[in-house]
Design a protein around this motif. Structure first.
Motif, short mmCIF file in Angstrom:
data_model
loop_
_atom_site.label_atom_id
_atom_site.label_comp_id
_atom_site.label_asym_id
_atom_site.label_seq_id
_atom_site.Cartn_x
_atom_site.Cartn_y
_atom_site.Cartn_z
N PRO A 1 0.91 -1.29 -0.06
CA PRO A 1 0.20 -0.05 0.12
C PRO A 1 0.89 1.22 -0.03
CG PRO A 1 -0.07 -1.11 2.03
CD PRO A 1 0.60 -2.02 1.24
N MET A 2 2.05 1.29 0.21
CA MET A 2 3.01 2.42 0.35
C MET A 2 3.69 2.48 -0.85
SD MET A 2 4.50 1.61 4.27
CE MET A 2 5.58 3.16 4.38
N ALA A 3 3.57 1.87 -2.09
CA ALA A 3 3.95 1.88 -3.12
C ALA A 3 4.08 3.45 -3.82
CB ALA A 3 3.42 1.05 -4.38
N LYS A 4 3.18 3.86 -3.55
CA LYS A 4 3.13 5.33 -4.39
C LYS A 4 4.07 6.29 -3.61
CE LYS A 4 -1.16 6.51 -1.61
NZ LYS A 4 -2.36 6.26 -1.46
N TYR A 5 4.34 6.06 -2.41
CA TYR A 5 5.11 7.16 -1.61
C TYR A 5 6.83 7.11 -2.08
CZ TYR A 5 0.98 7.52 1.19
OH TYR A 5 -0.38 8.13 1.43
N PHE A 6 7.11 5.82 -2.66
CA PHE A 6 8.54 5.48 -3.06
C PHE A 6 8.89 6.31 -4.42
CE2 PHE A 6 7.38 1.17 -0.88
CZ PHE A 6 7.87 1.51 0.10
N ASP A 7 10.06 6.56 -4.64
CA ASP A 7 10.54 7.29 -5.82
C ASP A 7 10.83 6.33 -6.82
OD1 ASP A 7 10.86 10.10 -4.89
OD2 ASP A 7 12.28 9.16 -3.27
N GLN A 8 11.12 5.08 -6.45
CA GLN A 8 11.41 4.44 -7.54
C GLN A 8 11.06 3.03 -7.11
OE1 GLN A 8 14.88 4.64 -9.64
NE2 GLN A 8 14.78 2.93 -10.87
N CYS A 9 10.48 2.10 -8.08
CA CYS A 9 9.92 0.52 -7.74
C CYS A 9 10.95 -0.10 -8.80
CB CYS A 9 8.85 0.33 -7.84
SG CYS A 9 7.64 1.28 -6.42
N LEU A 10 11.47 -1.10 -8.07
CA LEU A 10 12.33 -1.86 -9.43
C LEU A 10 11.42 -3.39 -9.75
CD1 LEU A 10 15.86 -2.01 -7.32
CD2 LEU A 10 15.07 -0.56 -9.34
N ASP A 11 11.59 -3.54 -11.04
CA ASP A 11 10.90 -5.04 -11.39
C ASP A 11 11.83 -6.12 -11.24
OD1 ASP A 11 9.36 -3.10 -12.66
OD2 ASP A 11 10.39 -3.14 -14.52
N ASP A 12 13.27 -5.97 -11.08
CA ASP A 12 14.14 -6.95 -11.13
C ASP A 12 15.09 -6.98 -9.62
OD1 ASP A 12 16.08 -8.80 -11.62
OD2 ASP A 12 17.09 -7.64 -13.04
N GLU A 13 14.97 -7.88 -8.97
CA GLU A 13 15.55 -8.04 -7.70
C GLU A 13 17.28 -7.88 -7.75
OE1 GLU A 13 13.91 -11.38 -6.15
OE2 GLU A 13 12.48 -10.10 -4.64
N PHE A 14 17.73 -8.39 -9.03
CA PHE A 14 19.11 -8.18 -9.30
C PHE A 14 19.52 -6.67 -9.96
CE2 PHE A 14 19.43 -12.74 -9.79
CZ PHE A 14 20.35 -12.94 -8.99
N TRP A 15 18.63 -5.96 -10.64
CA TRP A 15 18.62 -4.68 -11.22
C TRP A 15 19.79 -4.79 -12.08
CZ3 TRP A 15 18.95 0.61 -8.27
CH2 TRP A 15 18.44 1.71 -9.10
N GLY A 16 19.71 -5.65 -12.99
CA GLY A 16 21.01 -5.95 -14.11
C GLY A 16 22.40 -6.49 -13.30
N GLU A 17 22.48 -6.67 -11.91
CA GLU A 17 23.76 -6.94 -11.66
C GLU A 17 23.90 -8.45 -11.47
OE1 GLU A 17 26.32 -4.93 -10.51
OE2 GLU A 17 25.16 -3.15 -11.30
N LYS A 18 25.08 -8.93 -11.26
CA LYS A 18 25.29 -10.41 -11.13
C LYS A 18 25.01 -11.15 -9.60
CE LYS A 18 27.74 -12.12 -15.05
NZ LYS A 18 28.43 -11.02 -15.68
N THR A 19 25.07 -10.34 -8.68
CA THR A 19 25.05 -10.82 -7.36
C THR A 19 23.74 -10.06 -6.52
OG1 THR A 19 26.61 -9.63 -6.09
CG2 THR A 19 27.35 -11.83 -7.27
N TRP A 20 23.15 -10.54 -5.43
CA TRP A 20 22.52 -9.79 -4.55
C TRP A 20 23.15 -8.80 -3.98
CZ3 TRP A 20 18.23 -11.97 -6.31
CH2 TRP A 20 18.15 -13.32 -6.37
N GLU A 21 24.28 -9.09 -3.65
CA GLU A 21 25.26 -8.02 -2.78
C GLU A 21 25.54 -6.76 -3.60
OE1 GLU A 21 25.74 -11.26 -3.23
OE2 GLU A 21 25.70 -11.93 -0.99
N LYS A 22 25.93 -6.99 -5.12
CA LYS A 22 26.20 -5.95 -6.18
C LYS A 22 24.80 -5.03 -6.39
CE LYS A 22 30.13 -7.38 -8.43
NZ LYS A 22 30.60 -8.08 -9.48
N ALA A 23 23.73 -6.10 -6.43
CA ALA A 23 22.41 -5.35 -6.60
C ALA A 23 22.06 -4.07 -5.43
CB ALA A 23 21.16 -6.37 -6.81
N GLU A 24 22.32 -4.84 -4.23
CA GLU A 24 22.14 -3.81 -2.96
C GLU A 24 22.92 -2.74 -3.11
OE1 GLU A 24 21.97 -5.95 0.89
OE2 GLU A 24 22.03 -3.92 1.79
N SER A 25 24.19 -2.76 -3.10
CA SER A 25 25.24 -1.75 -3.54
C SER A 25 24.60 -0.67 -4.41
CB SER A 25 26.25 -2.08 -4.16
OG SER A 25 27.04 -2.80 -2.84
#
Lengths: 150, 210
Positions: B32-56
């Motif tokens: 329900p808070m989606a409208k308050y976020f500046d950006q929502c990602l479709d992909d948990e990797f965001w184009g990176e190879k690892t979870w840690e790189k994605a979080e960075s």
């Protein structure tokens, strides 16, 4: 008023009372029929192998190979964890769960390299089972040799 | 700035939260808070190879976003307070290595964000800084990998298990501005009520809130 934060025991009881319990009946039922289904599939494969003229021992080996292969494959496709979430011990206890417990860390730690990642972390979940399983079998082997006259 | 009672600090010239930014993952975007976020990602990797790189990448882009939105030049931001859940706070230290602002690594698990804002406001109130940036990130997949089981493992999570947010939040605190203001801070004490269940973090933390 009784304050649950007075002692650790009181808080522990308070948390137990407030926390929702796992739906044990539903979990048991799902584990029962999925586990039974996996074992039935194994039996079908075994009977088929024997029908083809294989000996019992070879047929059992073929069952293990096929079920392990299938579980590893489904883990890679991200399907096995959904089955596991639904069936719990039903998919965990048969040999399929063991395959999943080795393949899943291998996939997860691939990002840390093939040697130290896949190789080193592959047994983080299954490791205790191997250590204590092998230890127990050694102890029982010794007992059997000396006392049962293996 | 003076101490009230046992553990509260009151600010004489309360620092302002002058700008905020947030980036979240796909599951958070369904809430329900989606409208308050500046950006929502479709992909948990965001184009990176690892979870840690994605979080960075998430924390890096969130801090870049908060700086861009604020209109404050990055050389006018005096200090950065940031942290995350991973060992050595690698998400924030790798994510913010190009930010070129003096950096304080903060670790407080769930309280990291509030902790960084508390420290930042003390810096501003004391006159040591005019603007500080406070940021925190976490990633469901990197947290599960580090603290619990591999995601592909077919285990059942108990009903008390929680979801670690995939996302990052960042704020800029300034000495002067329109508000909202940070008027008081009350840091909690470490309280160990002996809960050992890694799937029941809420009850571990619950006791510390008093």
């Amino acid at each position: 008023m009784d304050n649950p934060l007075d002692t650790q025991e009181k808080y522990s009881k308070y948390v137990d009372k407030k926390s929702p319990n796992s739906p044990i009946l539903k979990n048991c039922f799902n584990a029962f029929w999925v586990g039974g289904l996996i074992c039935s599939i194994g039996q079908i494969i075994a009977n088929f192998c024997k029908y083809q003229g294989m000996e019992q021992q070879s047929a059992n080996t073929v069952v293990s190979i096929i079920l392990i292969g299938l579980a590893a494959f489904l883990t890679g496709l991200n399907i096995f964890n959904k089955i596991g979430k639904f069936a719990g011990a039903g998919s965990l206890i048969p040999i399929t769960g063991f395959a999943n417990s080795i393949v899943s860390p291998a996939i997860e730690y691939k990002s840390e390299g093939y040697v130290m990642g896949v190789g080193g972390k592959m047994f983080t979940v299954a490791g205790p089972v191997l250590v204590f399983g092998i230890s127990a079998s050694v102890i029982i082997g010794i007992i059997a040799t000396f006392f049962v006259g293996g | 700035m003076n101490k009230l009672g046992k553990q509260t600090i009151k600010f004489d010239a309360p620092p302002t939260i002058s700008q905020t930014a947030s980036i979240v993952g796909p599951k958070e975007a369904q809430g329900p808070m989606a409208k308050y976020f500046d950006q929502c990602l479709d992909d948990e990797f965001w184009g990176e190879k690892t979870w840690e790189k994605a979080e960075s990448k998430i924390i890096k882009e969130t801090t870049n976003m908060v700086i861009a939105k604020s209109g404050i030049a990055s050389n006018e931001i005096d200090f950065c307070f940031a942290g995350d859940l991973l060992n050595q706070c690698i998400s924030s230290s790798f994510g913010l290595r190009e930010i070129n602002i003096p950096f304080f690594g903060v670790f407080g698990a769930c309280s990291t964000f509030v902790e960084s804002m508390s420290l930042g406001s003390v810096f501003i109130e004391s006159g040591a800084a005019k603007n500080v940036i406070c940021a925190t990130s976490s990633h469901f997949c990197s947290a599960e990998k580090q603290f619990r089981f591999p995601l592909e493992l077919g285990n059942q999570r108990p009903p008390t298990s929680q979801w670690t947010v995939t996302g990052s939040g960042a704020v800029i605190l300034s000495a002067s501005g329109q508000g909202p203001y940070i008027t008081h801070i009350t840091p909690g004490k470490i309280v160990d009520m002996g809960i050992k269940d890694a799937n029941n973090m809420r009850c571990c933390y619950g006791a510390c809130s008093f």
